[in-house]
Design a protein around this motif. Structure first.
Motif, mmCIF file in Angstrom:
data_model
loop_
_atom_site.group_PDB
_atom_site.id
_atom_site.type_symbol
_atom_site.label_atom_id
_atom_site.label_comp_id
_atom_site.label_asym_id
_atom_site.label_seq_id
_atom_site.Cartn_x
_atom_site.Cartn_y
_atom_site.Cartn_z
ATOM 1 N N VAL A 43 -49.134 49.653 2.857
ATOM 2 C CA VAL A 43 -48.409 50.754 3.504
ATOM 3 C C VAL A 43 -47.016 50.911 2.903
ATOM 4 N N THR A 44 -46.290 49.807 2.814
ATOM 5 C CA THR A 44 -44.930 49.855 2.279
ATOM 6 C C THR A 44 -44.955 50.259 0.817
ATOM 7 N N THR A 154 -47.603 45.946 13.799
ATOM 8 C CA THR A 154 -47.577 46.748 15.018
ATOM 9 C C THR A 154 -47.846 48.209 14.663
ATOM 10 N N PRO A 155 -48.224 49.048 15.638
ATOM 11 C CA PRO A 155 -48.437 50.477 15.350
ATOM 12 C C PRO A 155 -47.208 51.134 14.715
ATOM 13 N N GLU A 156 -46.025 50.746 15.170
ATOM 14 C CA GLU A 156 -44.798 51.308 14.605
ATOM 15 C C GLU A 156 -44.629 50.885 13.147
ATOM 16 N N GLU A 157 -44.956 49.639 12.865
ATOM 17 C CA GLU A 157 -44.806 49.139 11.501
ATOM 18 C C GLU A 157 -45.804 49.778 10.536
ATOM 19 N N LEU A 158 -46.913 50.280 11.071
ATOM 20 C CA LEU A 158 -47.944 50.870 10.225
ATOM 21 C C LEU A 158 -47.611 52.283 9.772
ATOM 22 N N GLN A 159 -46.514 52.854 10.284
ATOM 23 C CA GLN A 159 -46.083 54.152 9.793
ATOM 24 C C GLN A 159 -45.670 54.010 8.333
ATOM 25 N N PRO A 160 -45.832 55.066 7.512
ATOM 26 C CA PRO A 160 -45.489 54.969 6.082
ATOM 27 C C PRO A 160 -44.091 54.432 5.873
ATOM 28 N N GLN A 161 -43.996 53.446 5.006
ATOM 29 C CA GLN A 161 -42.728 52.783 4.716
ATOM 30 C C GLN A 161 -42.284 53.217 3.320
ATOM 31 N N HIS A 162 -41.249 54.046 3.271
ATOM 32 C CA HIS A 162 -40.830 54.573 1.977
ATOM 33 C C HIS A 162 -39.684 53.790 1.363
#
Length: 201
Positions: A43-44, A154-162
């Motif tokens: 993801v990151t 966590t669900p928040e951490e799974l958001q795209p990490q740019h």
């Protein structure tokens, strides 16, 4: 430390390492275990590609060592990324800001809205010459490190990490707050964060 989790897509990973110039063995960068780098695997973004491949399947406590050529690490060095910028970009209230000195690394904004860092090479009457290559570009590097933690993200951490757009994860300084030249002023007031024409190609 999670010993029974293995690194795969969607896992939170904390890892510490030493990064060496493989040509002469010199230490380029170190991330201590008390302040490890972190990523959400798969993801990151801005994580060194060869490092991603090297740690897949590892667990907490596992060590890793991998040597990476430029194309799998920080890329080749390109002369097109050395540019001369109008000196007015770096003025505030008509004066060149104090942070703009030869050798300084300054945060800048590309046309695409990414924050990148460039090194000041020279200052003339009309221009500031800057190098936007990654500091480790063109180097074959070696990572020696350890996986400090692996767990479900966590669900928040799974958001795209740019990230910050500078390729920091896996080897560069951790000063991501862009203090100094950027300051708190706007991006169109003549300060160092001005849009410099997308010079990091």
């Amino acid at each position: 430390m999670s010993q029974n989790e293995t690194i795969g897509t969607g896992k939170f990973v904390a890892y510490s390492y030493k990064l060496y110039n493989d040509a002469d063995g010199s230490l380029l960068f170190e991330t201590p275990s008390e302040a490890p780098d972190t990523m959400i695997y798969g993801v990151t973004q801005e994580v060194v590609p060869g490092l991603i491949a090297a740690v897949k399947g590892l667990s907490g406590g596992d060590k890793f060592s991998v040597t990476l050529p430029p194309e799998a690490a920080f890329g080749e060095r390109f002369e097109d990324n050395v540019v001369e910028l109008d000196k007015d970009i770096f003025r505030r209230d008509g004066q060149l800001v104090a942070e703009v000195t030869v050798g300084a690394e300054l945060p800048m904004m590309t046309q695409e809205g990414f924050m990148i860092k460039g090194k000041v090479l020279a200052i003339t009457d009309e221009h500031v010459k800057m190098d936007f290559n990654h500091p480790f570009a063109g180097l074959t590097v070696r990572y020696d490190g350890v996986i400090d933690e692996v767990r479900d993200a966590t669900p928040e951490e799974l958001q795209p990490q740019h990230g910050c757009g500078c390729g920091c994860h896996g080897g560069c300084d951790h000063d991501h707050d862009h203090d100094g030249c950027c300051g708190d002023h706007g991006h169109d007031d003549g300060g160092c964060c001005g849009n410099h024409g997308g010079c990091c190609k």
